[in-house]
Scaffold this active site. Structure first.
Site, short mmCIF file in Angstrom:
data_model
loop_
_atom_site.label_atom_id
_atom_site.label_comp_id
_atom_site.label_asym_id
_atom_site.label_seq_id
_atom_site.Cartn_x
_atom_site.Cartn_y
_atom_site.Cartn_z
N CYS A 75 16.24 14.27 -20.31
CA CYS A 75 17.67 14.62 -20.26
C CYS A 75 18.26 14.28 -18.90
O CYS A 75 18.60 15.17 -18.11
CB CYS A 75 17.82 16.10 -20.56
N GLY A 117 2.09 -3.61 2.51
CA GLY A 117 3.44 -4.12 2.34
C GLY A 117 3.61 -5.45 1.65
O GLY A 117 4.74 -5.82 1.31
N1 LLP Z 1 0.25 2.05 4.46
C1 LLP Z 1 1.19 2.99 4.62
C2 LLP Z 1 1.20 3.80 5.84
C3 LLP Z 1 2.17 3.16 3.63
O1 LLP Z 1 3.10 4.09 3.79
C4 LLP Z 1 2.13 2.36 2.45
C5 LLP Z 1 3.14 2.53 1.41
C6 LLP Z 1 1.12 1.41 2.32
C7 LLP Z 1 0.19 1.28 3.36
C8 LLP Z 1 0.97 0.52 1.13
O2 LLP Z 1 2.05 -0.32 0.96
P1 LLP Z 1 2.02 -1.47 -0.17
O3 LLP Z 1 0.93 -2.45 0.22
O4 LLP Z 1 1.71 -0.82 -1.48
O5 LLP Z 1 3.36 -2.04 -0.13
N2 LLP Z 1 6.91 3.96 -4.26
C9 LLP Z 1 7.41 2.71 -3.74
C10 LLP Z 1 6.56 2.17 -2.62
C11 LLP Z 1 6.38 3.14 -1.48
C12 LLP Z 1 5.43 2.65 -0.43
C13 LLP Z 1 5.05 3.75 0.49
N3 LLP Z 1 4.10 3.37 1.49
C14 LLP Z 1 7.54 1.73 -4.88
O6 LLP Z 1 7.26 2.08 -6.02
O7 LLP Z 1 7.98 0.60 -4.66
#
Ligand code: LLP
Length: 425
Positions: free
Chosen positions: A342, A239
């Protein structure tokens, strides 16, 4: 994005001109910097020096085998959410004992595969999943290592589509039900309670939501201890945000310091599941201008990359900086950068002040290393792009551009086409 820099007005990645890579591998194209990937991993890992911890790279952010392997080579594990990600992690050489499995809808088949692989732990998200895990483990004569994914009801203050830790989100188990569920799990013969987990959202730019989550988990951990349940792993999820334009997220060191302080006195091994912060600013998306046109008051720059290649702007109105690959120059007017798909929602930037771009010119869409290629699709029957990794003055094609044949590969031999005379026996 220090590895991506202008030299004599042209954009370079680790000493190689982006224009030469575009010429060699064609566009649209994803380019990653190995130096940035390893620097980010090392910075992140170093932030937790002094406490037992494991960095499990969130494979969903960038699931290319070469990227996952780069993380594994630095000692990283993997956070997976599907059997496909398990397969990728193992293919890339991630040790099973460094894999954690999250996700609200793990199927029997996926649970079986992960049990067979002997992963570190299952982050269980519901009571029914707990029961299924017990059943599948019993059938296989194995003990499944379990953590409950707690939904701590914390506002991560991010885009609503990527906030996951509030009670109205589908993720995890409401925190007030966890004690009962842990007690239930304790009595299951084939479950081994090893941890507790949470993931409150993505692109979080403050430390306070994370420390608030730790505070809530600590209260629960203390209650669990009183019930004879001891937690070995505390998985805080991923996150941590990055700078796309003017965001000022804490650097990994500050994030680490805040977490360590909040964790004081707890004797668990900390697991982290970072995705974006490791790969986001290690990648760019390069696209070529096809046409420009003015329509009413609007100026459009039409490029060969589209929402199927990089969906973040369309899906989350996400901002990605756009730079000219050659001839760095000042903004000229407001334009919409759009793809050939499109859909009105097919854009990479809207109402953005950019330099004048002419057909045939290249633009670099920055900070595209996370949730870029991994969210790409074949919509409008567009072959998915190539991916290139630059390391030590060399470029490696780490994923080939899909061909037209690839687009129909899983359909072309169908019995239907055979019976209708399209395919000869
Ligand atoms: N752990 C779990 C259980 C998760 O669901 C996620 C991301 C992460 C770790 C990693 O999170 P990060 O460190 O990358 O923030 N597609 C979206 C982001 C979706 C995140 C989903 N879960 C975007 O492009 O912003």
């Amino acid at each position: 994005m220090t590895a991506f820099r202008y030299k004599r007005d042209s954009l370079y990645v680790e000493g190689i001109a982006v224009s030469s890579l575009a010429k060699k591998y064609k566009t649209p194209l994803y380019i990653y910097s190995h130096k940035t990937l390893t620097r980010q991993f090392d910075l992140f890992d170093a932030a937790f020096k002094g406490i037992p911890h494991l960095v499990c790279f969130a494979i969903k952010s960038n699931s290319n085998l070469s990227i996952v392997k780069t993380m594994a080579d630095r000692g990283g594990g993997a956070d997976i959410v599907s059997i496909g990600e398990l397969y990728r992690a193992r293919q890339a050489g991630v040790p099973a004992k460094k894999i954690v499995f999250s996700g609200v809808g793990k199927t029997h088949e996926e649970i079986q595969a992960a049990l067979r692989a002997d992963i570190l732990m299952f982050n269980v998200e519901s009571e029914q999943e707990l029961e299924v895990l017990q059943k599948v483990a019993q059938k296989r004569g194995k003990k499944a290592p379990v953590a409950l994914r707690v939904n701590p009801d914390i506002d991560a203050k991010t885009h609503p589509y990527i906030a996951t830790g509030m009670k109205e989100n589908k993720f995890g188990t409401p925190i007030h039900e966890c004690l009962r569920m842990y007690n239930k799990a304790k009595n299951f013969s084939h479950l081994d309670i090893v941890g507790i987990s949470c993931h409150i959202g993505s692109q979080i730019t403050q430390t306070s939501p994370f420390t608030a989550a730790i505070h809530r988990l600590r209260i629960l951990i203390e209650k669990l201890e009183k019930n004879g349940i001891f937690i070995q792993y505390l998985d805080l999820g991923g996150g941590l945000g990055i700078t796309y334009s003017d965001e000022t997220p804490p650097a990994p060191a500050r994030y680490g310091a805040a977490l360590k302080k909040a964790l004081k006195g707890l004797r668990c091994t900390l697991i982290l599941e970072p995705g974006r912060v490791l790969v986001g600013n290690a990648g760019i998306f390069v696209t070529e201008v096809i046409y420009t046109k003015k329509q009413g008051d609007k100026n459009f720059v039409i490029v060969d990359g589209a929402m199927n290649d990089l969906v973040r702007p369309s899906l989350y109105q996400a901002h990605h900086e756009i730079l000219p690959v050659k001839k760095k120059r000042a903004p000229f007017k407001r334009v919409d950068v759009v793809g050939p798909i499109c859909e009105t929602g097919d854009f990479l930037a809207k109402g953005r002040r950019l330099p004048r771009f002419l057909p045939g010119e290249l633009m670099a869409v920055m900070s595209a290393g996370a949730y870029g290629f991994s969210m790409a699709s074949n919509y409008n029957s567009r072959p998915r792009t190539a991916e290139v990794l630059v390391q030590g003055g060399k470029s490696f094609l780490i994923r080939q551009r899909e061909t037209l044949g690839d687009l129909v590969r899983h359909e072309a031999g169908s019995l239907y086409l055979l019976q209708h005379g399209l395919v000869k026996r």
